[in-house]
Design a protein around this motif. Structure first.
Motif, short mmCIF file in Angstrom:
data_model
loop_
_atom_site.label_atom_id
_atom_site.label_comp_id
_atom_site.label_asym_id
_atom_site.label_seq_id
_atom_site.Cartn_x
_atom_site.Cartn_y
_atom_site.Cartn_z
N LEU A 185 0.83 -1.20 0.00
CA LEU A 185 0.00 0.00 0.00
C LEU A 185 0.87 1.25 0.00
N ASP A 186 0.32 2.35 -0.53
CA ASP A 186 1.07 3.61 -0.49
C ASP A 186 1.06 4.16 0.93
N ALA A 187 1.91 5.17 1.16
CA ALA A 187 2.16 5.64 2.53
C ALA A 187 0.89 6.09 3.24
N LYS A 188 0.05 6.88 2.56
CA LYS A 188 -1.16 7.39 3.20
C LYS A 188 -2.12 6.27 3.54
N LEU A 189 -2.27 5.32 2.62
CA LEU A 189 -3.18 4.21 2.83
C LEU A 189 -2.67 3.27 3.92
N ARG A 190 -1.35 3.16 4.05
CA ARG A 190 -0.77 2.32 5.11
C ARG A 190 -1.16 2.86 6.48
N VAL A 191 -1.07 4.18 6.64
CA VAL A 191 -1.43 4.78 7.93
C VAL A 191 -2.90 4.52 8.25
N GLN A 192 -3.76 4.71 7.25
CA GLN A 192 -5.19 4.50 7.44
C GLN A 192 -5.50 3.04 7.75
#
Length: 380
Positions: free
Chosen positions: A166-173
């Motif tokens: 997953l991309d960075a933003k989606l990983r956090v979410q």
């Protein structure tokens, strides 16, 4: 639900002389979210696969609850795995993917649909139940993989770097969703990652492994504030801890051209094998800018600065002579275990100019001191 226990477990792959996992002793409590973290190739996935029954345990035993499952077939261990690559069937809908294991197990359609719809509701997947995986985003596919595990209602969840694609933003979410979901369901979970930020933010406890050897187990805050050895100190935390080895003279560490007073109890623990040196570490956020006359501060030549709005970062080299060079060649011993510049976090309003020399002070309670001979922690 069930607890998990590794009892002196060792895994040596055929053709290798060194174990990929060596004499592992680890207990995971019933309902606990345990994160296993370490660098690539350290034995994390092997540890998880031993619990899943996908890798042979050459020595020791594995328990799920009170049952010794060391030689039990994977299908009979009552575990569910979530993989890095989702492993969804492209020709099936979301609902069919989530319910497939139940279908194979012979459950009736009504029961399967009820469990799938319940899992979909938990994961916000209800609108997508009739879609194929190709019509989903990466985060949605990963939630489908989670749903497939949830509907089985296993004793243990095993997650092998599920956020890596997953991309960075989606990983956090998504990591927030996974942690919340695990607490909601209360299923014992072993989560493998190489990302220490994931480990610190998700787990009830963290187990740090390196070269197949368990280094330390504890709550995220404990590992961050009290690493047992140099490896854990350098691995846990972002930015990483500043670490360097320095001579000790009269109870002080000689850092470049300056000397910093050390806790007496730590100095007293140094042995002959340490050869009069100590590994001195501190986290970027625990450093403060000091006056030029501060007797317990060291000099840092500023190579670069960053203003991130909420935080400011100083990157520099420890001054090891009286003349600071203006060229791009560092003149100082670097404090990082990865040959990076020393990193200091300050208020953005305190950022110096590139080329300045500043004084850095570390309070003794924020010092992390280790033996050069053993790598073990010296101060409490």
């Amino acid at each position: 639900m069930a607890s998990v226990k590794y009892d002196h477990c060792t895994r040596i792959y055929p053709g290798n002389t060194e174990p990929s996992v060596s004499d592992l002793n680890l207990s995971i409590k019933d309902g606990e979210f345990m994160v296993l973290v370490g660098p690539s190739g350290c034995g994390k996935s092997t540890t998880l696969r031993m619990l899943a029954g996908l890798e042979e345990v050459n020595k020791g035993r594995v328990f799920i609850g009170d049952k010794d499952v060391t030689t039990v077939q994977p299908k009979d261990r009552d575990i569910a795995m979530v993989f890095q690559n989702y492993a969804l069937y492209p020709h099936m809908t979301v609902a069919e993917n989530m319910g497939f294991a139940l279908k194979i197990a012979g459950e009736d359609k009504a029961t399967i649909r009820k469990k799938v719809e319940r899992a979909a509701e938990i994961l916000d997947l209800t609108p997508f139940l009739d879609r194929k995986p190709r019509a989903l985003s990466g985060g949605q596919r990963q939630r489908v993989a989670m749903g497939r595990a949830i509907v089985r209602q296993p004793k243990v969840f095993l997650m092998d770097e599920p956020l890596s694609n997953l991309d960075a933003k989606l990983r956090v979410q998504t990591r927030t969703q996974i942690a919340t979901l695990q607490r909601q369901l209360g299923v014992t979970t072993l989560y493998v990652t190489h990302d220490q930020t994931e480990a610190l933010t998700m787990g009830d406890r963290i187990a740090v492994i390196n070269l197949g050897v368990l280094q330390q187990v504890g709550a995220p805050t404990h590992l961050y504030e009290h690493p047992d050895n140099v490896f854990v100190a350098g691995f846990i935390g972002s930015p990483s801890m500043n670490l360097g080895t320095y001579p000790v003279e009269n109870g002080k560490a000689k850092i470049g051209t300056d000397s910093v007073t050390l806790p007496a109890d730590a100095v007293a623990k140094l042995k002959d094998a340490d050869k009069g040196r100590i590994i001195f570490g501190f986290r970027p956020e625990h450093a403060t800018l000091a006056s030029a006359s501060d007797p317990d501060a060291f000099s840092l030549y500023v190579r670069n600065t960053e203003d991130l709005g909420s935080d400011g970062y100083i990157y520099g080299d420890i001054v090891d002579n009286d003349a600071v060079k203006d060229s791009g060649t560092a003149t100082a011993a670097t404090m990082s275990d990865q040959n990076k510049m020393t990193t200091i976090r300050v208020n953005p309003s305190e950022l110096p100019n590139v080329g300045d020399t500043v004084k850095i002070h570390i309070e003794q309670e924020h010092m992390h001191l280790f033996s050069p001979a053993t790598g073990l922690r010296l101060n409490d």
